[in-house]
Design a protein around this motif. Structure first.
Motif, PDB file in Angstrom:
ATOM      1  N   LEU A 231       0.831  -1.207   0.000  1.00 40.97           N
ATOM      2  CA  LEU A 231       0.000   0.000   0.000  1.00 40.97           C
ATOM      3  C   LEU A 231       0.863   1.254   0.000  1.00 40.97           C
ATOM      4  O   LEU A 231       0.550   2.240  -0.678  1.00 40.97           O
ATOM      5  CB  LEU A 231      -0.921  -0.003   1.219  1.00 40.97           C
ATOM      6  N   TRP A 232       1.935   1.229   0.767  1.00 40.42           N
ATOM      7  CA  TRP A 232       2.840   2.382   0.837  1.00 40.42           C
ATOM      8  C   TRP A 232       3.442   2.654  -0.545  1.00 40.42           C
ATOM      9  O   TRP A 232       3.675   3.798  -0.921  1.00 40.42           O
ATOM     10  CB  TRP A 232       3.942   2.102   1.851  1.00 40.42           C
ATOM     11  N   ALA A 233       3.655   1.583  -1.325  1.00 37.59           N
ATOM     12  CA  ALA A 233       4.191   1.727  -2.684  1.00 37.59           C
ATOM     13  C   ALA A 233       3.106   2.088  -3.698  1.00 37.59           C
ATOM     14  O   ALA A 233       3.396   2.216  -4.887  1.00 37.59           O
ATOM     15  CB  ALA A 233       4.886   0.441  -3.099  1.00 37.59           C
ATOM     16  N   GLY A 234       1.869   2.223  -3.227  1.00 36.94           N
ATOM     17  CA  GLY A 234       0.774   2.612  -4.114  1.00 36.94           C
ATOM     18  C   GLY A 234       0.057   1.451  -4.769  1.00 36.94           C
ATOM     19  O   GLY A 234      -0.807   1.658  -5.621  1.00 36.94           O
ATOM     20  N   ILE A 235       0.391   0.226  -4.373  1.00 40.50           N
ATOM     21  CA  ILE A 235      -0.216  -0.966  -4.977  1.00 40.50           C
ATOM     22  C   ILE A 235      -1.370  -1.456  -4.105  1.00 40.50           C
ATOM     23  O   ILE A 235      -1.216  -1.589  -2.896  1.00 40.50           O
ATOM     24  CB  ILE A 235       0.826  -2.087  -5.135  1.00 40.50           C
ATOM     25  N   GLY A 236      -2.513  -1.741  -4.724  1.00 38.54           N
ATOM     26  CA  GLY A 236      -3.611  -2.365  -3.998  1.00 38.54           C
ATOM     27  C   GLY A 236      -4.889  -1.564  -4.060  1.00 38.54           C
ATOM     28  O   GLY A 236      -4.875  -0.340  -3.886  1.00 38.54           O
ATOM     29  N   ASP A 237      -5.993  -2.260  -4.308  1.00 36.86           N
ATOM     30  CA  ASP A 237      -7.306  -1.618  -4.411  1.00 36.86           C
ATOM     31  C   ASP A 237      -8.313  -2.190  -3.426  1.00 36.86           C
ATOM     32  O   ASP A 237      -9.331  -1.558  -3.145  1.00 36.86           O
ATOM     33  CB  ASP A 237      -7.840  -1.773  -5.841  1.00 36.86           C
ATOM     34  N   THR A 238      -8.050  -3.382  -2.922  1.00 36.55           N
ATOM     35  CA  THR A 238      -8.886  -4.003  -1.905  1.00 36.55           C
ATOM     36  C   THR A 238      -8.010  -4.970  -1.129  1.00 36.55           C
ATOM     37  O   THR A 238      -7.056  -5.520  -1.681  1.00 36.55           O
ATOM     38  CB  THR A 238     -10.099  -4.726  -2.545  1.00 36.55           C
ATOM     39  N   ILE A 239      -8.279  -5.156   0.166  1.00 36.58           N
ATOM     40  CA  ILE A 239      -7.402  -5.983   0.991  1.00 36.58           C
ATOM     41  C   ILE A 239      -8.206  -6.971   1.822  1.00 36.58           C
ATOM     42  O   ILE A 239      -9.355  -6.711   2.189  1.00 36.58           O
ATOM     43  CB  ILE A 239      -6.511  -5.136   1.932  1.00 36.58           C
TER      44      ILE A 239
END
Length: 378
Positions: A231-239
Motif C-alpha cells: 500500500l505504501w508503494a501505491g499498490i492495492g485496491d482491496t485488501i
C-alpha cells in the motif's frame, strides 16, 4: 511552517475500476476491506449472523464458501440479508459458479484455468455477464499449476505472475474484463515481489493479502508488513487480512493498516503509550477497555491516552480528545488539543467514553448539515 508534507504522499497505482455489487473497486475508489465467513454457508442463520458482525466492524465486501449445491441453494437467502456485496468462493466446480451467479453473488472467486474446458469458462462468463457479477482470480503459491512448478522448480514471483496472466487471458478471450486479481503467498517477500510484478503487467484492480498469515498477533504483524509495504508503494485496491481469528478481527486489522497510512479513516484512532512506572493510571487496561467500549463508533476521530506528562501534552495537542495521567488520581483532559478540565481516576473511563460519543455525534451532525447545504434546491 508549510502544511504540505510530501513525505506522507502515497501515489496510488492507476487501475481501472470495476464494480462488486454497488461497491467500486479500483480507480480512485477508497481501498476496500474484505473478510471471509467460516460458517457453513449451507447454514444461512449462522452465516448471516457472522456477516452481520463483520458488517458492524466495517467490512465493505464479504466472501462466503460455496463448495456444494447446499451452499449455493442457501446463498440466495444470505445475499438478501447482507448489507454489503458477497463474493462466492468457487474453486473447481463450474456449476457452483453458475448457481452462485444466479443466486445473486456480486463476484465469483474462481480461477478459470481450473474449471476445465473453454466451454465451461464460456458458461461461467455468460452467467457472470447476465447477473452483473465480477470475477476474482485468486492465484496462491500453495496451489500453483503443475506445469509452472515444473518450469520454475518452486513457487516464485515469476510463476505467480505467469499463472495470473494465464487466467486473465482466458477471461479476455471471452471478452470479459470485470475482474480483479490476487497473487497471494504466506511468505511476505514472495507475495510482495509477485504483486510488484503483476502491478507492472496489468491495469486491473489488485486484491492484496498475505495468505495463511497466522494467528491474531503473528498474522497481524505479517499482514501489516506485507500489505502495508505494498500500500505504501501505491499498490492495492482491496485488501483481506487472513487470520486464524474471527473474521470481524480481520476487518478491524485491515482498517488499522489503512488508517496507519492515512488511506481510510473509520472510528476512533487511539494514540497511547506503552506505560511505565511514571503512569498515573493503568494505561494498558484503560486502553483495552476503551477500544472495546468505543468499537461502535464509526465517525473518524482521534483519542490520546498517555500515562504521564512527559509526552502526554504534546500528543494531546494533536488529537480531538486526550488525557494525561497526573498525581493523586487526578488527570488532565484535553479537548481539541487544549487543556480543559481534570477528572478523577474513578470517573475517568466513563468520562472519556461520554466525551468521545458526544464528539462523534457532533461531527456526524456537522457532516449532515454540510451535506444538506450542498444538496441542490428542489
Amino acid at each position: 511552517m508549510s502544511s504540505i508534507r510530501p513525505w506522507r504522499d502515497i501515489d496510488r497505482r492507476k487501475s481501472r475500476q470495476i464494480m462488486i455489487g454497488n461497491t467500486p473497486v479500483g480507480g480512485d475508489a477508497p481501498i476496500t476491506v474484505q473478510t471471509m465467513t467460516n460458517t457453513l454457508t449451507s447454514d444461512p442463520v449462522a452465516t448471516i449472523d457472522q456477516i452481520r458482525r463483520c458488517e458492524e466492524a466495517g467490512a465493505d465486501i464479504i466472501r462466503v464458501s460455496c463448495p456444494d449445491v447446499e451452499s449455493t441453494a442457501a446463498l440466495k437467502r444470505i445475499v438478501k440479508a447482507a448489507r454489503v456485496p458477497l463474493v462466492a468462493d468457487i474453486h473447481f466446480h463450474y456449476k457452483r459458479a453458475l448457481e452462485a451467479a444466479d443466486a445473486g453473488a456480486a463476484c465469483l472467486r474462481i480461477n478459470p484455468g481450473n474449471i476445465g474446458s473453454s466451454q465451461r469458462v464460456a458458461e461461467v462468463v455468460r452467467a457472470a455477464k447476465a447477473n452483473g457479477c465480477a470475477i476474482r482470480i485468486g492465484v496462491n503459491a500453495g496451489s500453483l499449476e503443475k506445469d509452472l512448478l515444473e518450469k520454475y522448480g518452486e513457487p516464485c514471483p515469476e510463476a505467480l505472475v505467469e499463472s495470473a496472466l494465464d487466467h486473465i487471458k482466458l477471461l479476455q478471450d471471452h471478452d470479459f474484463h470485470e475482474y480483479k486479481v490476487a497473487v497471494k503467498a504466506s511468505d511476505v517477500f514472495l507475495a510482495v515481489a509477485a504483486y510488484q510484478g503483476l502491478a507492472d503487467a496489468v491495469d486491473c484492480p489488485l486484491h492484496l493479502g498475505i495468505t495463511e498469515a497466522g494467528g491474531l498477533i503473528g498474522g497481524t504483524v505479517k499482514s501489516a508488513i506485507g500489505i502495508g509495504n505494498m500500500l505504501w508503494a501505491g499498490i492495492g485496491d482491496t485488501i483481506r487480512v487472513s487470520l486464524s481469528a474471527e473474521p470481524e478481527e480481520e476487518v478491524r486489522v485491515g482498517f488499522e493498516i489503512l488508517k496507519s497510512l492515512g488511506l481510510r479513516t473509520r472510528g476512533v484512532r487511539v494514540v497511547s503509550c506503552p506505560s511505565c512506572a511514571r503512569q498515573g493510571f493503568d494505561v494498558i487496561r484503560t486502553v483495552s477497555a476503551l477500544e472495546e467500549r468505543l468499537s461502535h463508533i464509526k465517525t473518524p476521530l482521534s483519542l490520546s491516552v498517555l500515562g504521564c506528562v512527559v509526552n502526554g501534552p504534546g500528543e494531546a495537542r494533536e488529537t480531538d480528545i486526550g488525557i494525561t495521567g497526573g498525581g493523586n488520581g487526578k488527570h488532565m483532559v484535553y479537548l481539541s488539543g487544549v487543556t480543559d478540565h481534570h477528572v478523577q481516576s474513578a470517573d475517568m473511563l466513563d468520562h472519556i467514553v461520554e466525551l468521545v460519543e458526544a464528539k462523534a455525534a457532533q461531527l456526524e451532525a456537522e457532516a449532515d448539515a454540510a451535506a444538506a447545504l450542498a444538496e441542490p434546491a428542489q
